[in-house]
Write an enzyme that holds these catalytic residues in place. Structure first.
Site, short mmCIF file in Angstrom:
data_model
loop_
_atom_site.label_atom_id
_atom_site.label_comp_id
_atom_site.label_asym_id
_atom_site.label_seq_id
_atom_site.Cartn_x
_atom_site.Cartn_y
_atom_site.Cartn_z
N GLY A 14 -59.76 115.26 -15.79
CA GLY A 14 -60.29 114.84 -14.32
C GLY A 14 -61.38 115.75 -13.85
N ASP A 15 -61.27 117.00 -14.10
CA ASP A 15 -62.42 118.06 -13.66
C ASP A 15 -63.66 117.70 -14.24
OD1 ASP A 15 -60.05 118.84 -12.20
OD2 ASP A 15 -59.79 120.57 -13.23
N GLU A 253 -57.65 111.88 -10.16
CA GLU A 253 -58.40 112.11 -9.10
C GLU A 253 -59.65 110.92 -9.57
OE1 GLU A 253 -59.92 115.63 -7.05
OE2 GLU A 253 -62.01 114.75 -7.10
O1 TRH Z 1 -56.98 113.58 -16.36
P1 TRH Z 1 -56.69 113.66 -15.19
O2 TRH Z 1 -54.97 113.58 -15.01
O3 TRH Z 1 -57.16 114.75 -14.35
C1 TRH Z 1 -56.57 115.33 -13.07
C2 TRH Z 1 -57.02 115.25 -12.13
O4 TRH Z 1 -58.51 115.12 -11.81
C3 TRH Z 1 -56.58 116.07 -11.01
O5 TRH Z 1 -57.21 116.32 -9.91
C4 TRH Z 1 -56.62 117.55 -11.59
O6 TRH Z 1 -56.10 118.52 -10.61
C5 TRH Z 1 -55.69 117.74 -12.98
O7 TRH Z 1 -56.39 116.68 -13.76
C6 TRH Z 1 -55.85 118.94 -13.48
O8 TRH Z 1 -56.71 112.08 -14.29
P2 TRH Z 1 -58.22 111.61 -13.90
O9 TRH Z 1 -58.72 112.54 -12.70
O10 TRH Z 1 -58.01 110.27 -13.66
O11 TRH Z 1 -59.25 111.75 -15.06
C7 TRH Z 1 -59.37 111.00 -16.23
C8 TRH Z 1 -60.64 110.84 -16.62
O12 TRH Z 1 -60.51 110.19 -17.81
C9 TRH Z 1 -61.43 109.79 -15.79
O13 TRH Z 1 -62.62 110.47 -15.69
C10 TRH Z 1 -61.37 108.68 -16.68
C11 TRH Z 1 -61.50 109.11 -18.04
N1 TRH Z 1 -60.94 108.32 -18.80
C12 TRH Z 1 -61.81 107.82 -19.74
O14 TRH Z 1 -63.03 108.14 -19.67
N2 TRH Z 1 -61.58 106.76 -20.98
C13 TRH Z 1 -60.11 106.66 -20.88
O15 TRH Z 1 -59.86 105.65 -21.85
C14 TRH Z 1 -59.25 107.00 -19.99
C15 TRH Z 1 -57.83 106.69 -19.94
C16 TRH Z 1 -59.68 107.99 -19.03
#
Ligand code: TRH
Length: 366
Positions: A14-15, A253
């Site tokens: 996410g970050d 997020e």
């Molecule tokens: O990876 P995350 O669990 O990130 C989290 C959150 O940001 C949280 O706020 C933070 O505190 C923690 O990490 C440490 O989930 P998030 O935020 O949905 O991020 C996933 C990213 O991956 C998002 O940018 C979408 C991307 N993604 C792809 O690009 N391709 C994919 O196939 C998938 C499944 C996701």
């Protein structure tokens, strides 16, 4: 005008996902020169497979390895520290030594809690150096920094869905024809409580359910349930997946926000925090999201959302939630349109920098 982002990958994607998205949008929409410092290139390269060498430029963004010791570089005009990641000390000193004024922003995590409005754009001086950092909070309401939304995305989404049928899109991943009545669900979650029971419930249900799971581990077909594991896609590919599904199970997020731009029903698996602090965050968003939703539908949705986050039984809450999906689909569209009418986080950051420079009596970059 040069901007730079600093991002430490704490856990998950996410970050860096947020910083990578914002960096690309600033280049595309404002022609800004952006440098992105990331400490974990393994994670970055999942989102952006073209990130190979330090200094590579992808989508106009200069990608840099945040190493320790940190290479001494001239600081950019705008420095964005993502999620309080603590800048390298030698860079902070270089920032303080710059003769012209520099803008330093700390980009915070997204929350719908009401205190966010009071903290957005508040600043705090550096304890030792002549520097001031401003806290920038994304959010859902006026008085916050808004959400990342790339210009024209809702139109692009609707055009693509008109042009490409779901079965054509699915054909890339599976040759098995899609049952016309199937409920197509994307699944991206932190091992949620009750997942196994929910899968069993789908397996035994009447309506066929097709689960598309990026990064998933199971590939199975039993009863009414069919699960397909998808490869981890780039962010644009992931957006398209969300647009094509009837229901999106998202997390963290960034995927949580992208599900809202898909204008489809979704369920948020929130990142678990100490002392259940995340549940307050979940409730705050829920209250906002349900403002114009019929109480009966909101309560069906609440039971499933809470169960998915460890407060209840997801399989038991499913039938009522499934029944509410058609109404939730209309609601998701209305919610998306309302949010999309507000200034995006990209615009808000840009405007903040512009007005700060004007206050400093400098030439506006706009
Ligand atoms: O990876 P995350 O669990 O990130 C989290 C959150 O940001 C949280 O706020 C933070 O505190 C923690 O990490 C440490 O989930 P998030 O935020 O949905 O991020 C996933 C990213 O991956 C998002 O940018 C979408 C991307 N993604 C792809 O690009 N391709 C994919 O196939 C998938 C499944 C996701």
């Amino acid at each position: 005008m040069k901007w730079e982002f600093f991002c430490r990958v704490v856990d998950n994607y996410g970050d860096v996902g947020v910083c990578w998205r914002l960096s690309r949008a600033l280049v595309a929409e404002h022609g800004v020169d952006v440098r992105l410092w990331v400490d974990d290139w393994k994670t970055l390269s999942k989102l952006c497979p073209q990130a190979v060498h330090d200094g590579d430029r992808v989508a106009g963004v200069e990608l840099r390895r945040w190493t320790d010791p940190f290479p001494l570089e001239e600081p950019a005009d705008v420095v964005i520290e993502a999620f309080g990641c603590d800048l390298p000390k030698n860079h902070e000193r270089a920032m303080a030594a710059r003769r012209e004024t520099l803008i330093w922003i700390n980009l915070e995590y997204l929350s719908a809690e009401s205190w966010v409005v009071g903290c957005h754009e508040k600043s705090s001086p550096h304890p030792e150096l002549p520097l001031t950092k401003t806290f920038f909070f994304p959010g859902f309401v006026k008085g916050t920094g808004g959400l990342i939304l790339e210009k024209g995305l809702p139109d692009r989404r609707d055009k693509l869905l008109k042009k490409q049928s779901r079965s054509d899109w699915l054909h890339t991943f599976t040759k098995k024809p899609l049952h016309e009545d199937a409920l197509v669900v994307s699944l991206f979650a932190y091992e949620p409580h009750g997942l196994a029971d929910l899968l069993r419930c789908w397996e035994q249900g009447e309506r066929p359910v097709l689960v598309l799971a990026p990064e998933g581990r199971l590939e199975t077909a039993h009863g009414a349930l069919h699960i397909i594991t998808l490869p981890f896609m780039d962010q644009d590919g992931y957006d398209e997946l969300l647009w094509h599904c009837d229901l999106n199970l998202v997390r963290g997020e960034d995927s949580f926000v992208r599900a809202q731009w898909a204008a489809r029903p979704f369920v948020w698996n929130i990142y678990p925090q100490k002392d259940d602090a995340h549940l307050k965050k979940l409730d705050a968003f829920f209250a906002l999201y349900c403002t114009n939703l019929r109480e009966e539908v909101a309560s069906k949705m609440a039971s499933f959302w809470r169960a998915w986050n460890g407060r209840g039984n997801a399989a038991e809450a499913w039938p009522a939630f499934a029944q509410a999906l058609p109404e939730l689909k209309n609601h998701a569209r209305a919610w998306c349109n309302t949010l999309a009418a507000r200034p995006s986080l990209v615009t808000a950051l840009w405007q903040f920098v512009d007005s700060s420079l004007k206050k400093l009596d400098k030439i506006s970059p706009l």
